[in-house]
Design an enzyme around this catalytic site. Sequence first.
Site, PDB file in Angstrom:
ATOM      1  N   LYS A  54     -34.665  -7.634   3.372  1.00 27.37           N
ATOM      2  CA  LYS A  54     -33.304  -8.137   3.625  1.00 27.37           C
ATOM      3  C   LYS A  54     -33.055  -9.392   2.790  1.00 27.37           C
ATOM      4  O   LYS A  54     -31.974  -9.575   2.234  1.00 27.37           O
ATOM      5  CB  LYS A  54     -33.112  -8.397   5.126  1.00 27.37           C
ATOM      6  CG  LYS A  54     -33.055  -7.100   5.923  1.00 27.37           C
ATOM      7  CD  LYS A  54     -33.117  -7.283   7.436  1.00 27.37           C
ATOM      8  CE  LYS A  54     -33.198  -5.898   8.103  1.00 27.37           C
ATOM      9  NZ  LYS A  54     -33.340  -5.931   9.561  1.00 27.37           N
ATOM     10  N   GLN A  98     -34.257 -10.102  14.334  1.00 21.78           N
ATOM     11  CA  GLN A  98     -35.083  -8.918  14.084  1.00 21.78           C
ATOM     12  C   GLN A  98     -35.752  -8.459  15.373  1.00 21.78           C
ATOM     13  O   GLN A  98     -36.285  -9.278  16.129  1.00 21.78           O
ATOM     14  CB  GLN A  98     -36.138  -9.259  13.011  1.00 21.78           C
ATOM     15  CG  GLN A  98     -36.939  -8.088  12.505  1.00 21.78           C
ATOM     16  CD  GLN A  98     -36.122  -7.102  11.667  1.00 21.78           C
ATOM     17  OE1 GLN A  98     -35.099  -7.446  11.098  1.00 21.78           O
ATOM     18  NE2 GLN A  98     -36.573  -5.870  11.624  1.00 21.78           N
ATOM     19  N   ASP A 121     -25.604  -6.684  12.567  1.00 18.80           N
ATOM     20  CA  ASP A 121     -26.390  -5.492  12.910  1.00 18.80           C
ATOM     21  C   ASP A 121     -25.504  -4.439  13.571  1.00 18.80           C
ATOM     22  O   ASP A 121     -25.891  -3.266  13.641  1.00 18.80           O
ATOM     23  CB  ASP A 121     -27.497  -5.866  13.915  1.00 18.80           C
ATOM     24  CG  ASP A 121     -28.851  -6.061  13.265  1.00 18.80           C
ATOM     25  OD1 ASP A 121     -29.149  -5.350  12.292  1.00 18.80           O
ATOM     26  OD2 ASP A 121     -29.613  -6.917  13.757  1.00 18.80           O
TER      27      ASP A 121
HETATM   28  N1  GUN Z   1     -35.845  -3.704  13.727  1.00 15.07           N
HETATM   29  C1  GUN Z   1     -35.939  -2.551  13.040  1.00 15.07           C
HETATM   30  N2  GUN Z   1     -34.790  -2.294  12.395  1.00 15.07           N
HETATM   31  C2  GUN Z   1     -33.937  -3.303  12.670  1.00 15.07           C
HETATM   32  C3  GUN Z   1     -32.618  -3.615  12.292  1.00 15.07           C
HETATM   33  O1  GUN Z   1     -31.943  -2.880  11.547  1.00 15.07           O
HETATM   34  N3  GUN Z   1     -32.092  -4.757  12.794  1.00 15.07           N
HETATM   35  C4  GUN Z   1     -32.789  -5.569  13.618  1.00 15.07           C
HETATM   36  N4  GUN Z   1     -32.184  -6.686  14.082  1.00 15.07           N
HETATM   37  N5  GUN Z   1     -34.037  -5.325  13.995  1.00 15.07           N
HETATM   38  C5  GUN Z   1     -34.600  -4.200  13.515  1.00 15.07           C
END
Ligand code: GUN
Length: 290
Positions: A54, A98, A121
């Site tokens: 990211k 996350q 998200d």
């Molecule tokens: N954990 C695994 N995939 C994601 C995601 O797309 N966003 C977040 N916040 N946590 C994750």
Amino acid sequence: MSAQLIDGKAAAARITQSVKQLVEQRVSRGRRPPGLAVVLVGHDPASEVYVRHKRIACDYCGIVSKAHYPNADISELQLLTMIDELNADDEIDGILVQTPLPAHINAETIIERIRPDKDVDGFHPYNIGRLALRLPTLRSCTPYGVMELLAGIGETFHGREAVVVGASNHVGRPMGLELLRAGCTVTTCHRFTVNLQQWVQRAEILVVAVGKPGLVSGEWVRPGATVIDVGINRMADGRLAGDVDFHSANERAAWITPVPGGVGPMTVAMLMKNTFDAAEARSRLADGPR
Ligand code: GUN
């Protein structure tokens, strides 16, 4: 005959490139670049990999990413206070916490604390509710990315039989809402579904998001179906595998996503798009169109 591969890596690259251009245009109009706060609690190795991807995507797009790495023993209250600060920070347009979070922290409580207009998200009940009402605002990144992949292969959605395997809050449920909004007849299968094979066989569009390698056998796939495999499972030998048995499904499907290189890169690309859109929406509210 084998299926055509849906190249998520290439599609994601096109989206991040367009976000990069949009950010450049935004900055040339005198606005600051979008800002994304990424909060990673503790040291889950898989989460560290995702967060690194990211950050790299933010750097490419010209989005300012601010990382916060609290220790795994941070209290829920301390984490909520951190969210409150990010909610109030004018230079932050998107907040991403996350998951998974340590067991003593309730992820839903944390997600609900994020301002819905910064919930890049697309997990907040407000944003899921907007999608359910066919008024999408910030859309959950993985289902949003799947819709982009399907549109990219010319999928028309109307009247198509779509089956989603997996009913998680972050993928399966919003995926079903996306396909319903697009005009599909949607079935969602989950842990209590009886005779999964019978449902999978009906699918013209099959999306599998469970996290169990090989859960769906290729023999179940309807000939000519489009198969979207959201699963990313690390196998004992270090390889990544999806939830669908790729080789047998590849014999019957018309289109199929590989793992890796299918849905995974799209999640990050849609996060970039959401962060840009959130920044623009907030700027327009603050000082009108520019
Ligand atoms: N954990 C695994 N995939 C994601 C995601 O797309 N966003 C977040 N916040 N946590 C994750």
